[in-house]
Design an enzyme around this catalytic site. Structure first.
Site, short mmCIF file in Angstrom:
data_model
loop_
_atom_site.label_atom_id
_atom_site.label_comp_id
_atom_site.label_asym_id
_atom_site.label_seq_id
_atom_site.Cartn_x
_atom_site.Cartn_y
_atom_site.Cartn_z
N SER A 63 0.85 -1.20 0.00
CA SER A 63 0.00 0.00 0.00
C SER A 63 0.88 1.24 0.00
O SER A 63 2.05 1.17 0.40
CB SER A 63 -0.87 0.00 1.27
OG SER A 63 -1.45 1.28 1.46
N TYR B 138 -2.35 -1.72 10.37
CA TYR B 138 -2.19 -1.83 8.91
C TYR B 138 -0.82 -1.31 8.49
O TYR B 138 -0.11 -1.95 7.71
CB TYR B 138 -3.32 -1.04 8.24
CG TYR B 138 -3.42 -1.17 6.73
CD1 TYR B 138 -3.87 -2.36 6.15
CD2 TYR B 138 -3.11 -0.10 5.90
CE1 TYR B 138 -4.01 -2.46 4.76
CE2 TYR B 138 -3.24 -0.20 4.52
CZ TYR B 138 -3.69 -1.38 3.96
OH TYR B 138 -3.82 -1.48 2.59
#
Ligand SMILES: NC(=O)c1ccc[n+]([C@@H]2O[C@H](COP(=O)([O-])OP(=O)(O)OC[C@H]3O[C@@H](n4cnc5c(N)ncnc54)[C@H](O)[C@@H]3O)[C@@H](O)[C@H]2O)c1
Length: 277
Positions: free
Chosen positions: A147, A160
């Protein structure tokens, strides 16, 4: 399959995790259209099975395996199915991932475990079980979907961020360790992509115009990306054209992480770079 076309992944056996929706679904479909045999692993049969049926209807080859990547038994089954059905493994796409946003003080150990176990442990487990089979084939390609959170972080996304940064460490370490044995390991970091998360962001917004103007000021391309745009970059990493690429973190984000601050709502005059006396 299109006849007479050069297929970039002809007969390659590809495992895609989290292939029931979003980016993973698109990767499975794009790779299958390039001749790959897809082993589609997903937690939920209800969305995973139709993806496989769609690939078969389009003339491709695919098999569905119900599997939670955070659990060793499920991952073992995924890998064994790839080997028993198609004879080996050439490419692994570690795509399955979960995320949530909540203040750090409210992140309970169970929240932490859910994200770390799926995103980071799942990537390790699938890689660990795949490597011996890739070595038997003389090499392979592992693509870790990470990401833009691997370049900068957001408040409320600690598990995350930790998981995706951890995957970068794993990517680089494995890339170095396996380069001479021809297993390449790369990360692919999407910006904001048009999947469930984008639906959720818009649904949670009190004012959709404000929401869009906020996001467009943060994404120089002025739009979200499509799952297919991620799948095409993954296709490059899966195939032979990227044979000298390993340990990389390829960012596909419409310029989001190249921009220092979000664009101002007003136009500034140009600056001449004067020197203070
Ligand atoms: N969509 C974005 O804007 C975006 C941006 C950056 C990175 N990513 C990353 O891309 C990947 C895919 O995201 P998406 O938006 O397509 O997600 P999505 O939620 O649309 O789809 C994820 C799929 O993974 C499956 N899955 C979730 N947990 C699983 C588990 N433990 N085991 C097996 N399957 C599991 C889900 O059932 C679903 O089919 C994730 O790793 C995510 O972090 C997405």
């Amino acid at each position: 399959m299109p006849k007479g076309k050069h297929l970039r992944l002809k007969d390659k056996v590809v495992i895609v995790t989290g292939s029931g929706a979003g980016i993973g679904k698109s990767i499975a479909e794009v790779f299958a259209a390039e001749g790959a045999k897809i082993v589609a692993g997903s937690r939920r049969e209800i969305n995973g099975q139709p993806v496989v049926e769609g690939i078969i209807d389009a003339g491709g080859e695919a098999v569905f395996v119900k599997c939670d990547v955070s659990e060793e038994a499920g991952v073992k089954k995924l890998i064994e199915t790839a080997v028993s059905t198609y004879g080996g493994i050439d490419v692994l796409v570690n795509n399955a991932g979960v995320n949530f946003v909540k203040p750090f003080e409210k992140v309970e150990p169970a929240d932490w475990d859910r994200v770390i176990n799926t995103d980071l442990r799942g990537t390790y487990l699938c890689s660990w079980y795949s490597v011996p089979h890739m070595l038997k084939r003389g090499g392979g390609s592992i693509i870790n979907i990470t990401s833009v959170h691997t370049l900068a972080c957001l408040p409320g996304a600690a598990p995350y961020d930790a998981a995706k940064w951890g995957i970068i460490g794993l990517t680089k370490s494995m890339a170095v360790e396996f380069a001479s044995r021809k297993i390449r390991v790369n990360a692919l970091s999407p910006g904001l992509i048009d999947t469930q998360i984008w639906d959720d962001i818009q649904a949670a917004s009190p004012d959709i115009d404000e929401c869009l103007s906020y996001w467009w000021s943060n994404i120089p391309a002025g739009r979200v990306g499509t799952p297919k745009e991620i799948a095409h970059t993954a296709l490059f990493l899966a195939g032979d054209e990227s044979r000298y690429t390993t340990g990389a973190n390829i960012v596909v984000d419409g310029g989001m992480t190249s921009q220092l601050i979000s664009q101002e709502p007003y136009q500034s005059k140009s600056l001449e770079g004067k020197t203070r006396e």
